[in-house]
Design a protein around this motif. Structure first.
Motif, mmCIF file in Angstrom:
data_model
loop_
_atom_site.group_PDB
_atom_site.id
_atom_site.type_symbol
_atom_site.label_atom_id
_atom_site.label_comp_id
_atom_site.label_asym_id
_atom_site.label_seq_id
_atom_site.Cartn_x
_atom_site.Cartn_y
_atom_site.Cartn_z
ATOM 1 N N VAL A 63 0.646 -1.189 -0.100
ATOM 2 C CA VAL A 63 0.074 0.023 0.009
ATOM 3 C C VAL A 63 0.947 1.213 0.038
ATOM 4 N N ASP B 288 2.665 6.725 -1.518
ATOM 5 C CA ASP B 288 1.310 5.716 -1.620
ATOM 6 C C ASP B 288 1.740 4.958 -2.801
ATOM 7 N N ASN C 85 -7.168 4.705 -4.930
ATOM 8 C CA ASN C 85 -8.019 4.633 -3.755
ATOM 9 C C ASN C 85 -8.749 3.296 -4.045
ATOM 10 N N ASP C 86 -9.158 3.293 -5.460
ATOM 11 C CA ASP C 86 -9.945 2.031 -5.958
ATOM 12 C C ASP C 86 -9.257 0.876 -5.322
ATOM 13 N N PHE D 28 -7.024 0.337 -3.047
ATOM 14 C CA PHE D 28 -6.853 0.239 -1.540
ATOM 15 C C PHE D 28 -8.163 -0.262 -1.012
ATOM 16 N N ASP D 29 -9.482 0.170 -1.588
ATOM 17 C CA ASP D 29 -10.601 -0.241 -1.105
ATOM 18 C C ASP D 29 -11.084 -1.584 -1.673
ATOM 19 N N SER D 30 -10.333 -2.194 -2.425
ATOM 20 C CA SER D 30 -10.591 -3.535 -2.921
ATOM 21 C C SER D 30 -9.704 -4.458 -2.152
ATOM 22 N N VAL D 31 -8.712 -3.903 -1.810
ATOM 23 C CA VAL D 31 -7.842 -4.738 -0.552
ATOM 24 C C VAL D 31 -8.450 -4.776 0.617
ATOM 25 N N LEU D 32 -9.175 -3.870 1.191
ATOM 26 C CA LEU D 32 -9.948 -3.850 2.537
ATOM 27 C C LEU D 32 -11.252 -4.921 2.524
ATOM 28 N N ARG D 33 -11.679 -4.900 1.205
ATOM 29 C CA ARG D 33 -12.928 -5.788 1.124
ATOM 30 C C ARG D 33 -12.517 -7.388 1.093
#
Length: 168
Positions: free
Chosen positions: A149, A156, A160-161, A163-168
């Motif tokens: 990340v 960075d 952002n997209d 990163f959001d995918s990694v969080l899911r």
């Protein structure tokens, strides 16, 4: 040294009949084996890394290749991003697009029986999805996901997209 026909350290293979070959190993010894024997004698696991290139060697595919080799595995690598960095920090990155990623992956997956794959820096959602799709398509079951990340210097490395995918 070199002598006629190549160096004794060449790992040359030449056909000597329909079903057998003569192999010249690192010490120059010749052995006649059937092709099936060679295929069945493969003991070295083949590991694929899909990650960014850190030209200083501290992370990314260069570090993965060293780790695979240290564990006796044969490394294969696909580059997702060329980072501009040295040992003091990251100064930028040039990410590959989906076509470039797939263009690298297909030939490797068609040539090598991959035993395991590891992902590192997948900087965009498009690359995350493409890597997941092609690894699934080729039936790669052992996958290590090691999301990258941010660099240790605070840069960075994913959008952002992604990163959001990694969080899911």
């Amino acid at each position: 040294g070199s002598r006629r026909g190549g160096s004794s350290r060449d790992r040359s293979i030449k056909r000597s009949g329909k079903y057998s070959i003569v192999c010249r190993g690192l010490r120059g010894r010749e052995e006649k084996r059937t092709i099936a024997t060679l295929e069945n004698s493969r003991k070295q696991k083949i590991c694929l890394t899909i990650a960014g290139l850190d030209p200083s060697g501290g992370a990314g595919i260069l570090a993965d290749v060293r780790t695979f080799a240290a564990f006796g595995c044969y490394p294969a690598a696909v580059v997702t991003s060329l980072t501009f960095q040295n040992t003091t920090g990251v100064f930028g990155a040039d990410n590959v697009d989906k076509e470039t990623l797939v263009g690298q992956l297909r030939p490797v997956l068609e040539d090598f029986p991959i035993d395991a794959a590891k992902t590192g820096m997948l900087p965009t959602l498009e690359l995350i999805e493409a890597a997941a799709d092609i690894l699934t398509e080729y039936g790669i079951e052992r996958i290590i996901v090691d999301p990258v990340v941010r660099s240790t210097s605070g840069f960075d490395l994913i959008d952002n997209d992604a990163f959001d995918s990694v969080l899911r």
